[in-house]
Design a protein around this motif. Structure first.
Motif, short mmCIF file in Angstrom:
data_model
loop_
_atom_site.label_atom_id
_atom_site.label_comp_id
_atom_site.label_asym_id
_atom_site.label_seq_id
_atom_site.Cartn_x
_atom_site.Cartn_y
_atom_site.Cartn_z
N ALA A 29 57.88 44.57 47.91
CA ALA A 29 57.30 45.93 47.87
C ALA A 29 58.39 47.00 47.85
O ALA A 29 58.18 48.09 47.32
CB ALA A 29 56.37 46.13 49.07
N GLY A 30 59.55 46.68 48.43
CA GLY A 30 60.64 47.66 48.51
C GLY A 30 61.52 47.70 47.28
O GLY A 30 62.46 48.50 47.21
N LEU A 31 61.26 46.83 46.31
CA LEU A 31 62.13 46.80 45.11
C LEU A 31 61.89 48.02 44.23
O LEU A 31 60.74 48.38 43.95
CB LEU A 31 61.85 45.55 44.28
CG LEU A 31 62.41 44.21 44.77
CD1 LEU A 31 61.95 43.07 43.85
CD2 LEU A 31 63.94 44.24 44.83
N ALA A 32 62.97 48.62 43.78
CA ALA A 32 62.85 49.68 42.77
C ALA A 32 62.97 49.02 41.39
O ALA A 32 63.41 47.87 41.28
CB ALA A 32 63.98 50.69 42.96
N ASP A 33 62.62 49.75 40.35
CA ASP A 33 62.76 49.22 38.99
C ASP A 33 64.23 48.81 38.77
O ASP A 33 65.15 49.56 39.13
CB ASP A 33 62.37 50.27 37.95
CG ASP A 33 60.87 50.59 37.98
OD1 ASP A 33 60.16 49.99 38.83
OD2 ASP A 33 60.44 51.43 37.18
N GLY A 34 64.42 47.62 38.20
CA GLY A 34 65.79 47.17 37.91
C GLY A 34 66.47 46.46 39.07
O GLY A 34 67.60 46.00 38.92
N GLN A 35 65.79 46.39 40.21
CA GLN A 35 66.42 45.71 41.36
C GLN A 35 66.02 44.24 41.43
O GLN A 35 64.97 43.83 40.92
CB GLN A 35 66.03 46.41 42.66
CG GLN A 35 66.90 47.63 42.94
CD GLN A 35 66.68 48.17 44.35
OE1 GLN A 35 65.61 48.01 44.93
NE2 GLN A 35 67.69 48.84 44.85
N VAL A 36 66.86 43.47 42.14
CA VAL A 36 66.67 42.02 42.22
C VAL A 36 66.56 41.60 43.69
O VAL A 36 67.31 42.09 44.54
CB VAL A 36 67.88 41.29 41.58
CG1 VAL A 36 67.72 39.77 41.67
CG2 VAL A 36 68.06 41.72 40.12
N ALA A 65 66.06 45.78 31.81
CA ALA A 65 64.84 46.31 31.19
C ALA A 65 63.93 47.00 32.21
O ALA A 65 62.81 47.40 31.89
CB ALA A 65 64.09 45.18 30.49
N GLY A 66 64.40 47.08 33.47
CA GLY A 66 63.64 47.84 34.48
C GLY A 66 62.62 47.04 35.26
O GLY A 66 61.80 47.60 36.00
N ALA A 67 62.69 45.70 35.13
CA ALA A 67 61.76 44.88 35.91
C ALA A 67 62.18 44.86 37.38
O ALA A 67 63.34 45.12 37.71
CB ALA A 67 61.73 43.46 35.36
N ARG A 68 61.23 44.53 38.26
CA ARG A 68 61.53 44.27 39.67
C ARG A 68 61.59 42.75 39.78
O ARG A 68 60.56 42.09 39.71
CB ARG A 68 60.45 44.86 40.55
CG ARG A 68 60.28 46.34 40.29
CD ARG A 68 59.10 46.93 41.00
NE ARG A 68 59.05 48.36 40.66
CZ ARG A 68 58.44 49.27 41.39
NH1 ARG A 68 57.81 48.93 42.50
NH2 ARG A 68 58.46 50.53 41.02
N VAL A 69 62.79 42.21 39.90
CA VAL A 69 62.99 40.78 39.68
C VAL A 69 62.97 40.02 41.02
O VAL A 69 63.77 40.29 41.91
CB VAL A 69 64.33 40.52 38.96
CG1 VAL A 69 64.43 39.06 38.53
CG2 VAL A 69 64.48 41.44 37.74
N VAL A 70 62.06 39.05 41.10
CA VAL A 70 61.95 38.22 42.30
C VAL A 70 62.43 36.82 41.93
O VAL A 70 61.76 36.10 41.18
CB VAL A 70 60.48 38.15 42.79
CG1 VAL A 70 60.38 37.33 44.07
CG2 VAL A 70 59.91 39.54 42.97
N VAL A 71 63.61 36.45 42.43
CA VAL A 71 64.17 35.15 42.08
C VAL A 71 63.81 34.15 43.17
O VAL A 71 63.96 34.44 44.36
CB VAL A 71 65.71 35.23 41.92
CG1 VAL A 71 66.29 33.87 41.55
CG2 VAL A 71 66.08 36.28 40.87
N ALA A 72 63.33 32.97 42.75
CA ALA A 72 62.93 31.94 43.72
C ALA A 72 63.48 30.60 43.28
O ALA A 72 63.65 30.33 42.09
CB ALA A 72 61.41 31.87 43.80
N ALA A 79 59.28 47.20 32.29
CA ALA A 79 59.69 48.23 33.26
C ALA A 79 58.60 48.39 34.33
O ALA A 79 57.42 48.49 34.02
CB ALA A 79 59.93 49.55 32.54
N GLY A 80 59.02 48.32 35.58
CA GLY A 80 58.10 48.51 36.70
C GLY A 80 57.30 47.27 37.07
O GLY A 80 56.64 47.24 38.10
#
Ligand SMILES: Nc1ncnc2c1ncn2[C@@H]1O[C@H](COP(=O)(O)OP(=O)(O)O)[C@@H](O)[C@H]1O
Ligand SMILES: O=C(OP(=O)(O)O)[C@H](O)COP(=O)(O)O
Length: 403
Positions: A105-112, A51-58, A13-14
């Motif tokens: 930087a603008g991602l909230a918890d749980g956003q992709v 699970a509340g991660a800030r997910v960066v897909v590449a 989370a976070g």
């Protein structure tokens, strides 16, 4: 190798989690013709987001030349990922620049978020360790944790696949775990006869794996673009067909070694030819001619195996206990050149053995030509990656995930 399950149990989370996916999907303009590779990474992305991660897909897409090229933008894949997740997915228009920094930087918890095609930066594919390392440093600044889930690219020693995991705590995603689990069976306990069918357009990559496969498979069936290097090596003219001139001596040696070792290395006996590569958008009929493999006219190119070869290959697959198939037999995207690929797909379905189809385009072919995915033992997202795994090679993207 630590897996995503361990990461989830440690708590994410976070945290900013960099997911190296393989979203290299086939496109018709900006329309995705098969989204299988996007679906394949959903379990990982979903689990992290929930699970509340800030997910960066590449990911990479296609083979741009180390600079931005709109034809290879990942924007359509980001949109599709959002549709499949049922959530807004942010898109950064660069990889390590201002847009990526602000988006993450603008991602909230749980956003992709998805960042733009990694191969728009020359550091991604550079053969120079320092240049790759520099790009990996900039990617590492976007995240706290790395999850490797781009199975289709694990055979590439690229910055995001190989150098980046060394810079962050790293874990294998669900897709990589599944793929490796299935392919391991083919290396540890292969049932015989073991038949490998090879085709496609990445000719030099795939000719290189035959060397090792000659010591493992009982039969190797050759189709697609690589068939013409074999025909040329046998002394036949191949006109304007795909040809890997510099590998002719190696192919001659493969043919000799196969004969000596009792491995059946089977090449087409006939091929569909045409004078001009068809317009893949219009898909108008092209009236191909079927010619014997030793009679390709000088001004024609071979774009599919012919009907006698279809029958021959079906017979070679009929008693297989294990089949691995990578690479369409022809330019299946055009209906005039899809029959070879259809025949091999059907032969796999009819075979009593365990069947694996590998490769972005091969998997797409099976689905877009209307076959039921469930009729195959396993459909792998990686072609070159699974072939190199089956060769027994150390794959950079898997080695980098080891502890
Ligand atoms: N004879 C041929 N000449 C040119 N291209 C071919 C030929 N046969 C197949 N192809 C092309 O090969 C492509 C897929 O190759 P490849 O990327 O190697 O397969 P995969 O993604 O399954 O590993 C398809 O787009 C198909 O049109
Ligand atoms: O499509 C891919 O491989 P594949 O055609 O062997 O399945 C992967 O995305 C790797 O792409 P690359 O072969 O341009 O490195």
């Amino acid at each position: 190798m630590k897996t995503i399950d361990e990461l989830l149990s440690e708590g994410v989370a976070g945290k900013r989690v960099f997911v190296r996916a393989d979203l290299n999907v086939p496109l018709d303009g900006t329309a995705i013709t098969d989204d299988g590779r996007i679906r394949a990474v959903l379990p990982t992305v979903r689990a992290l987001a929930e699970a509340g991660a800030r997910v960066v897909v590449a990911s990479h897409l296609g083979r741009p030349k180390g600079a931005p090229d709109p034809a290879f933008s990942l924007a359509p894949a980001a949109t599709r990922l959002g549709e499949l997740l049922g959530a807004d997915v942010a898109f950064a228009t660069d990889t390590v620049g201002e847009s990526a920094g602000a988006t993450v930087a603008g991602l909230a918890d749980g956003q992709v978020a998805v960042i733009e095609n990694l191969r728009f930066n020359a550091g991604e594919t550079s053969k120079d360790d320092a240049e790759r390392g520099e790009f990996a440093d900039r990617l590492a600044a976007l995240a706290d944790v790395y999850v490797g889930d781009g199975f289709g690219a694990v055979h590439r020693k690229h910055a995001s696949v190989y150098d980046l995991p060394a810079r962050l705590p790293h874990y294998a995603g669900h897709l990589i775990a599944t793929e490796v689990g299935v392919l391991k069976k083919l290396t540890d306990e292969v049932q015989r006869p073991y038949v490998v069918a090879l085709g496609g357009a990445k000719v030099s990559d795939k000719l290189a794996v035959i060397d090792e496969l000659l010591g493992k498979a009982d039969r190797i069936l050759i189709g697609g673009g690589m068939a013409y290097t074999f025909l040329k090596a046998q002394g036949h003219e191949v006109g304007a067909s795909l040809l890997q001139e510099d590998q002719i001596p190696a192919v001659r040696e493969y043919l000799e070694r196969a004969e000596k070792n009792g491995v059946e290395l089977v090449v087409p006996v006939d091929t569909l030819v045409t004078a001009e590569f068809p317009d893949m958008r219009a898909k108008a009929p092209t009236n191909p001619t079927n010619v014997a493999a030793d009679a390709v006219p000088a001004d024609h190119m071979g774009l599919d195996i012919g009907p006698r070869t279809r029958k021959l290959y079906a017979s070679k697959l009929a008693d297989a206990a294990t089949v691995f198939w990578n690479g369409p037999m022809g330019v299946f995207e055009h209906p005039d050149y899809a029959e070879g690929t259809k025949a091999v797909a059907q032969a796999l379905i009819d075979s009593p053995g365990f069947t694996v189809v590998g490769g972005g385009d091969s998997a797409a072919a099976v689905r877009t030509l209307g076959f039921d995915e469930q009729a195959f033992g396993h459909i792998s997202t990686g072609g070159g990656a699974s072939l190199e795994y089956l060769e027994g090679k150390t794959l950079p993207g898997l080695a980098a995930l080891e502890d």
